[in-house]
Design a protein around this motif. Structure first.
Motif, PDB file in Angstrom:
ATOM      1  N   UNK A 174      16.414   9.551  48.148  1.00  0.00           N
ATOM      2  CA  UNK A 174      17.494   8.577  48.283  1.00  0.00           C
ATOM      3  C   UNK A 174      18.762   9.216  48.835  1.00  0.00           C
ATOM      4  N   UNK A 175      19.585   8.401  49.489  1.00  0.00           N
ATOM      5  CA  UNK A 175      20.928   8.804  49.925  1.00  0.00           C
ATOM      6  C   UNK A 175      21.873   8.500  48.767  1.00  0.00           C
ATOM      7  N   UNK A 176      22.095   9.495  47.915  1.00  0.00           N
ATOM      8  CA  UNK A 176      22.805   9.254  46.671  1.00  0.00           C
ATOM      9  C   UNK A 176      24.251   8.841  46.886  1.00  0.00           C
ATOM     10  N   UNK A 177      24.866   9.279  47.977  1.00  0.00           N
ATOM     11  CA  UNK A 177      26.262   8.901  48.226  1.00  0.00           C
ATOM     12  C   UNK A 177      26.400   7.393  48.420  1.00  0.00           C
ATOM     13  N   UNK A 178      25.310   6.735  48.800  1.00  0.00           N
ATOM     14  CA  UNK A 178      25.317   5.278  48.946  1.00  0.00           C
ATOM     15  C   UNK A 178      24.716   4.595  47.729  1.00  0.00           C
ATOM     16  N   UNK A 199      21.702  11.297  32.432  1.00  0.00           N
ATOM     17  CA  UNK A 199      22.029  12.197  33.535  1.00  0.00           C
ATOM     18  C   UNK A 199      22.892  13.378  33.149  1.00  0.00           C
ATOM     19  N   UNK A 200      23.614  13.259  32.043  1.00  0.00           N
ATOM     20  CA  UNK A 200      24.419  14.361  31.560  1.00  0.00           C
ATOM     21  C   UNK A 200      25.648  14.634  32.415  1.00  0.00           C
ATOM     22  N   UNK A 201      26.186  15.835  32.241  1.00  0.00           N
ATOM     23  CA  UNK A 201      27.432  16.227  32.907  1.00  0.00           C
ATOM     24  C   UNK A 201      27.301  16.219  34.423  1.00  0.00           C
ATOM     25  N   UNK A 202      26.150  16.632  34.929  1.00  0.00           N
ATOM     26  CA  UNK A 202      25.967  16.695  36.380  1.00  0.00           C
ATOM     27  C   UNK A 202      26.122  15.306  36.994  1.00  0.00           C
ATOM     28  N   UNK A 203      25.506  14.305  36.380  1.00  0.00           N
ATOM     29  CA  UNK A 203      25.618  12.944  36.898  1.00  0.00           C
ATOM     30  C   UNK A 203      27.054  12.444  36.821  1.00  0.00           C
ATOM     31  N   UNK A 204      27.729  12.690  35.710  1.00  0.00           N
ATOM     32  CA  UNK A 204      29.104  12.214  35.560  1.00  0.00           C
ATOM     33  C   UNK A 204      30.023  12.853  36.599  1.00  0.00           C
ATOM     34  N   UNK A 205      29.829  14.139  36.869  1.00  0.00           N
ATOM     35  CA  UNK A 205      30.642  14.811  37.892  1.00  0.00           C
ATOM     36  C   UNK A 205      30.339  14.248  39.274  1.00  0.00           C
ATOM     37  N   UNK A 206      29.068  14.012  39.554  1.00  0.00           N
ATOM     38  CA  UNK A 206      28.685  13.461  40.851  1.00  0.00           C
ATOM     39  C   UNK A 206      29.312  12.089  41.058  1.00  0.00           C
ATOM     40  N   UNK A 207      29.260  11.259  40.027  1.00  0.00           N
ATOM     41  CA  UNK A 207      29.835   9.918  40.149  1.00  0.00           C
ATOM     42  C   UNK A 207      31.351   9.971  40.309  1.00  0.00           C
ATOM     43  N   UNK A 208      31.991  10.922  39.636  1.00  0.00           N
ATOM     44  CA  UNK A 208      33.445  11.059  39.772  1.00  0.00           C
ATOM     45  C   UNK A 208      33.825  11.376  41.214  1.00  0.00           C
ATOM     46  N   UNK A 209      32.958  12.078  41.936  1.00  0.00           N
ATOM     47  CA  UNK A 209      33.216  12.407  43.342  1.00  0.00           C
ATOM     48  C   UNK A 209      32.849  11.265  44.276  1.00  0.00           C
ATOM     49  N   UNK A 210      31.771  10.555  43.956  1.00  0.00           N
ATOM     50  CA  UNK A 210      31.230   9.571  44.898  1.00  0.00           C
ATOM     51  C   UNK A 210      31.811   8.173  44.750  1.00  0.00           C
ATOM     52  N   UNK A 211      32.147   7.772  43.541  1.00  0.00           N
ATOM     53  CA  UNK A 211      32.534   6.373  43.325  1.00  0.00           C
ATOM     54  C   UNK A 211      33.859   6.003  43.987  1.00  0.00           C
ATOM     55  N   UNK A 212      34.947   6.785  43.838  1.00  0.00           N
ATOM     56  CA  UNK A 212      36.222   6.353  44.449  1.00  0.00           C
ATOM     57  C   UNK A 212      36.160   6.144  45.959  1.00  0.00           C
ATOM     58  N   UNK A 213      35.607   7.085  46.756  1.00  0.00           N
ATOM     59  CA  UNK A 213      35.545   6.810  48.202  1.00  0.00           C
ATOM     60  C   UNK A 213      34.630   5.645  48.552  1.00  0.00           C
TER      61      UNK A 213
END
Length: 224
Positions: A174-178, A199-213
Motif C-alpha cells: 500500500x501507499x501508506x502516505x495516502x 500499531x504502537x509508537x511507530x504507527x502513532x509517529x507515522x500518523x503524526x507525520x502523515x495526517x496534517x499534510x
C-alpha cells in the motif's frame, strides 16, 4: 497450492476491521468525489488550474488505491480464503467484478486528466462526474456483495495466523502516505484507539507525520 493453517472450532476469529475500514474509506471517497465533480459541473466558473491539478492528482491516487485493493485481494487474500474455506465460498463473481474495474478506473483517470487540462470547462467537469458516478455505483454494489460473502467466510474459516499474514503482505504493497490518513479520518474514536494500540509508537509517529499534510491536501481538493 496455497498452504494454510486450518481454523478449528473454538479458535479465535480474525479481526476484519482493517478490511471493513478500507471499504468504508473507499465508498466515502467515491461519494464525495462524485459530489464534488457534480458541483463543479453545475457552476459557471468551475476550477482554476491549481485546484484542477489537485483534484486530478487525488483522483489518480484514489484509482491507484482501488486497484491496489482489488489486486491484493486477487493475489493474496483469495488464495488463502479458497484454501481455507474450500467449497464454502465462491469468488468467481467477485473476481469478475475486479476484472471489470480496471477499464473503469482507466476511464476515470483519463477524465480526471482531461479536467486538469481544462479545469474551467463545464464539459470536462461533467465528463468526470459521469465516470465517477459509474465508479461509485459499481463499488457500492461490489462492496455490498463482498462484505456479505467474504467477511463471514474469513471470520469462520481463516485462521488468525493466516489472516495476519494476509494483512501484513497487503500493507506492504500500500501507499501508506495516502491510505493511512484516509483511514484515520474515517475511524470512530474507539476504532482509532484499537488501531493505535495495535500499531504502537511507530504507527502513532507515522500518523503524526502523515495526517496534517494530507488534511491540507484534502482541503485544497474538496474546499478549494
Amino acid at each position: 497450492m496455497t498452504t494454510v493453517t486450518p481454523r478449528t472450532e473454538g479458535d479465535p476469529r480474525p479481526d476484519t476491521i482493517g478490511m471493513r475500514l478500507a471499504h468504508r474509506v473507499m465508498l466515502r471517497d467515491a461519494r464525495r468525489l462524485t459530489a464534488l465533480a457534480e458541483r463543479l459541473a453545475a457552476t459557471a466558473t468551475t476550477a482554476d488550474a491549481a485546484r484542477g491539478a489537485a483534484i486530478a492528482g487525488y483522483v489518480a491516487d484514489y484509482c491507484d488505491s482501488i486497484h491496489h485493493h482489488h489486486s491484493a485481494e486477487d493475489d493474496v487474500l483469495w488464495p488463502v480464503l479458497a484454501a481455507s474455506a474450500g467449497p464454502h465460498v465462491d469468488l468467481t463473481e467477485l473476481s469478475d467484478d475486479h476484472a471489470a474495474l480496471d477499464p473503469l478506473l482507466s476511464r476515470v483517470r483519463a477524465a480526471a486528466a482531461a479536467f486538469a487540462a481544462r479545469p474551467a470547462s463545464e464539459d470536462a467537469a461533467t465528463a468526470l462526474a459521469v465516470e465517477l458516478a459509474d465508479l461509485r455505483d459499481t463499488l457500492v454494489e461490489h462492496i455490498t456483495d463482498e462484505e456479505a460473502a467474504v467477511l463471514p467466510a474469513i471470520e469462520e474459516y481463516v485462521s488468525v495466523q493466516d489472516w495476519n499474514r494476509v494483512e501484513g503482505t497487503i500493507r506492504k504493497r500500500a501507499k501508506l502516505s495516502f491510505e493511512a490518513p484516509r483511514v484515520v479520518d474515517e475511524t470512530t474514536p474507539e476504532e482509532y484507539r484499537a488501531l493505535a494500540a495495535e500499531g504502537g509508537l511507530v504507527l502513532r509517529l507515522m500518523l503524526a507525520l502523515l495526517v496534517p499534510p494530507f488534511r491540507r491536501r484534502q482541503r485544497r481538493v474538496f474546499e478549494g
